[in-house]
Enzyme design. Structure first.
Site, PDB file in Angstrom:
ATOM      1  N   ASN A 225       0.847  -1.197   0.000  1.00 18.74           N
ATOM      2  CA  ASN A 225       0.000   0.000   0.000  1.00 18.74           C
ATOM      3  C   ASN A 225       0.884   1.250   0.000  1.00 18.74           C
ATOM      4  O   ASN A 225       2.111   1.156   0.002  1.00 18.74           O
ATOM      5  CB  ASN A 225      -0.963  -0.016   1.199  1.00 18.74           C
ATOM      6  CG  ASN A 225      -0.210  -0.093   2.517  1.00 18.74           C
ATOM      7  OD1 ASN A 225       0.533   0.817   2.869  1.00 18.74           O
ATOM      8  ND2 ASN A 225      -0.394  -1.194   3.243  1.00 18.74           N
ATOM      9  N   LYS A 304       7.624 -17.399 -10.721  1.00 20.95           N
ATOM     10  CA  LYS A 304       6.800 -16.317 -11.279  1.00 20.95           C
ATOM     11  C   LYS A 304       5.614 -16.891 -12.071  1.00 20.95           C
ATOM     12  O   LYS A 304       5.784 -17.836 -12.852  1.00 20.95           O
ATOM     13  CB  LYS A 304       7.695 -15.468 -12.197  1.00 20.95           C
ATOM     14  CG  LYS A 304       6.993 -14.276 -12.780  1.00 20.95           C
ATOM     15  CD  LYS A 304       7.920 -13.510 -13.728  1.00 20.95           C
ATOM     16  CE  LYS A 304       7.125 -12.414 -14.425  1.00 20.95           C
ATOM     17  NZ  LYS A 304       7.901 -11.779 -15.492  1.00 20.95           N
ATOM     18  N   ILE A 328      -2.174  -7.331  14.630  1.00 15.14           N
ATOM     19  CA  ILE A 328      -1.059  -7.159  15.577  1.00 15.14           C
ATOM     20  C   ILE A 328      -1.500  -6.312  16.771  1.00 15.14           C
ATOM     21  O   ILE A 328      -1.261  -6.668  17.923  1.00 15.14           O
ATOM     22  CB  ILE A 328       0.143  -6.488  14.855  1.00 15.14           C
ATOM     23  CG1 ILE A 328       0.563  -7.337  13.656  1.00 15.14           C
ATOM     24  CG2 ILE A 328       1.308  -6.285  15.822  1.00 15.14           C
ATOM     25  CD1 ILE A 328       1.461  -6.607  12.664  1.00 15.14           C
TER      26      ILE A 328
HETATM   27  N1  CTP Z   1      -3.344  -3.095  12.587  1.00 17.44           N
HETATM   28  C1  CTP Z   1      -2.546  -4.119  13.024  1.00 17.44           C
HETATM   29  N2  CTP Z   1      -2.611  -5.330  12.415  1.00 17.44           N
HETATM   30  C2  CTP Z   1      -3.444  -5.543  11.373  1.00 17.44           C
HETATM   31  C3  CTP Z   1      -4.276  -4.489  10.925  1.00 17.44           C
HETATM   32  C4  CTP Z   1      -4.193  -3.271  11.544  1.00 17.44           C
HETATM   33  O1  CTP Z   1      -1.772  -3.931  13.955  1.00 17.44           O
HETATM   34  N3  CTP Z   1      -3.483  -6.733  10.798  1.00 17.44           N
HETATM   35  C5  CTP Z   1      -3.307  -1.791  13.297  1.00 17.44           C
HETATM   36  C6  CTP Z   1      -2.754  -0.647  12.478  1.00 17.44           C
HETATM   37  O2  CTP Z   1      -1.352  -0.523  12.660  1.00 17.44           O
HETATM   38  C7  CTP Z   1      -3.510   0.531  13.040  1.00 17.44           C
HETATM   39  C8  CTP Z   1      -4.848  -0.063  13.442  1.00 17.44           C
HETATM   40  O3  CTP Z   1      -4.626  -1.455  13.595  1.00 17.44           O
HETATM   41  O4  CTP Z   1      -2.931   1.016  14.225  1.00 17.44           O
HETATM   42  C9  CTP Z   1      -5.965   0.176  12.487  1.00 17.44           C
HETATM   43  O5  CTP Z   1      -5.596  -0.271  11.220  1.00 17.44           O
HETATM   44  P1  CTP Z   1      -6.593  -0.179   9.995  1.00 17.44           P
HETATM   45  O6  CTP Z   1      -5.986  -0.883   8.813  1.00 17.44           O
HETATM   46  O7  CTP Z   1      -7.032   1.243   9.814  1.00 17.44           O
HETATM   47  O8  CTP Z   1      -7.820  -0.965  10.572  1.00 17.44           O
HETATM   48  P2  CTP Z   1      -8.361  -2.395  10.312  1.00 17.44           P
HETATM   49  O9  CTP Z   1      -8.550  -3.037  11.639  1.00 17.44           O
HETATM   50  O10 CTP Z   1      -7.514  -3.144   9.351  1.00 17.44           O
HETATM   51  O11 CTP Z   1      -9.793  -2.067   9.716  1.00 17.44           O
HETATM   52  P3  CTP Z   1     -10.221  -1.663   8.189  1.00 17.44           P
HETATM   53  O12 CTP Z   1      -9.128  -2.154   7.286  1.00 17.44           O
HETATM   54  O13 CTP Z   1     -11.499  -2.337   8.003  1.00 17.44           O
HETATM   55  O14 CTP Z   1     -10.344  -0.167   8.190  1.00 17.44           O
END
Ligand code: CTP
Length: 414
Positions: A225, A304, A328
């Site tokens: 991303n 690949k 996490i």
């Molecule tokens: N985070 C994490 N581990 C993941 C996903 C997210 O530790 N597998 C943590 C990110 O570092 C951030 C928070 O959770 O601090 C929110 O991440 P975000 O991607 O915005 O939220 P999601 O729980 O993934 O929800 P969505 O993608 O539906 O917005």
């Protein structure tokens, strides 16, 4: 409740605005780096008064240092330009800090012995230690640095209240390689800025995740991303400036590690999880800024994926089945005892609503929400701090300034 921090320092000002730095040069080839440092200090808003020893003048001229600092350089305790003829008193009373860079082995020995037979050592001895702390950036050959006499002197200098910046390690002007290089100008600037920051987190350990993750599909492709890692790196730097011992677990980003921060590089969400979970219980604070991929390809192919170029072959794109990555932040928040957890929410709309949902879902006390597309890769950001009862906006600012405010907010909650 999130209370506005009314007496917070002004964070959008140049980082050393209002600081008066007494910059001492003793003899060493590293004087050329101090020329660059002077430029950086002035650019950061500091006023710089240069003092040089006779040995320093063998390596760089006072004219150069005057041009860079826009102030006459002082080299002698007998300088008749001082109305009271007490340069050593006047110089140190006006300064917020005294930085000796380069500090030669000989000059460090003089400081330790309290000798005062030149203006720089005389000024160091005459300075009021409470209002004019002494920072020393050693620069010398590796054998000179490693010599028991120098090591003994440095230990005594620290015991006497001085602060050591470096030395660095690497190839030296003499052709040898080892410890003893003076830190680079940019590193000294970073150290000086950190020195002036309030130590909100002294004695605490802080763990930070930053950057994107990269989820491989095959040996040449993957899913990632737009996260640049800048916010997470700024938080790691701000936490270290605030006196914390900081570990930064970083996804694939091209950013310089903040000084004094331990960095662990990972690629995938699973690797980030495996790095963070064992470390988390020993930390007081966990800040999850990483944009962790929610899903990964269920299987990583060994080779690949190739198109089938045979005439008439199917042109259908390959199907990639996905599996969910571990969360996490939620896993760390579930630890007991565990660190104080701060999440980030990168959204494209409905900031507050999503932030509140995440706060509850991940069972964390504080979340910083931002508009992902508006901030990815940029140097500034706007944060909305949300806890169980209230929210507070940290208005648009550079990421380091926001990080410092966030660290202060976290410290007030520990
Ligand atoms: N985070 C994490 N581990 C993941 C996903 C997210 O530790 N597998 C943590 C990110 O570092 C951030 C928070 O959770 O601090 C929110 O991440 P975000 O991607 O915005 O939220 P999601 O729980 O993934 O929800 P969505 O993608 O539906 O917005």
């Amino acid at each position: 409740m999130i209370q506005p921090t009314l007496d917070a320092p002004t964070l959008d000002a140049p980082t050393l605005a209002g600081k008066h730095v007494l910059l001492g040069l003793s003899g060493g080839i590293a004087c050329y780096k101090t020329a660059e440092l002077t430029r950086l200090l002035v650019k950061a808003g500091a006023t710089v008064q240069v003092v040089m020893t006779a040995a320093a003048e063998q390596f760089i001229t006072a004219v150069t240092m005057q041009a860079l600092s826009s102030r006459p350089v002082v080299t002698s305790q007998w300088d008749a330009r001082e109305p009271n003829n007490m340069a050593h008193i006047n110089l140190s009373r006006a300064a917020d800090v005294m930085l000796v860079a380069p500090a030669s082995a000989d000059f460090i020995a003089k400081l330790v012995q309290g000798r005062a037979d030149d203006l720089l050592s005389l000024t160091a001895l005459a300075r009021p230690t409470q209002t004019c702390p002494l920072l020393v950036a050693p620069a010398m050959n590796r054998e000179m640095w490693a010599h028991p006499a120098t090591q003994r002197n440095v230990a005594q200098l620290l015991a006497d209240g001085a602060h050591l910046l470096g030395p660095g390690n690497g190839s030296q002007a003499c052709g040898e390689t080892g410890d003893g290089r003076m830190l680079e100008a940019s590193e000294l600037l970073e150290e000086l800025i950190a020195f002036f920051q309030p130590k909100w987190l002294a004695g605490h350990k802080v763990l930070v995740t930053a950057g994107p993750t990269f989820e491989p599909i095959d040996p040449v492709r993957g899913i990632t991303n737009h996260s640049s890692g800048k916010m997470g790196f700024a938080i790691a730097r701000a936490a270290r400036e605030a006196g914390a011992e900081v570990t930064l677990v970083a996804g694939p980003v091209h950013l310089t590690t903040p000084r004094g921060v331990r960095r662990i590089d990972v690629q995938t969400a699973q690797q980030m999880f495996d790095a963070v979970l064992p470390l988390a219980p020993a930390h007081a604070v966990f800040v999850a800024t990483a944009a962790v991929a929610d899903w990964r390809p269920a299987q990583v192919l060994e080779h690949k994926i190739k198109k089938d170029h045979k005439p008439g072959a199917s042109t259908a794109p390959p199907m990639i089945s996905m599996t969910e990555n571990p969360d996490i932040l939620a896993a760390v928040a579930a630890l007991s005892p565990g660190p104080y957890c701060v999440g980030f929410a990168a959204e494209s709309r409905d900031l507050l609503k999503h932030a509140r949902e995440k706060l509850l879902r991940k069972k964390i006390p504080l979340i910083a929400a931002n508009l992902g597309p508006a901030t990815f890769g940029r140097d500034d950001n706007t944060l909305l701090l949300v806890d169980a009862h209230s929210e507070r906006e940290l208005p648009t600012n550079d990421k380091l300034s926001l990080a410092r405010e966030l660290i202060r907010e976290i410290a007030s909650r520990l």
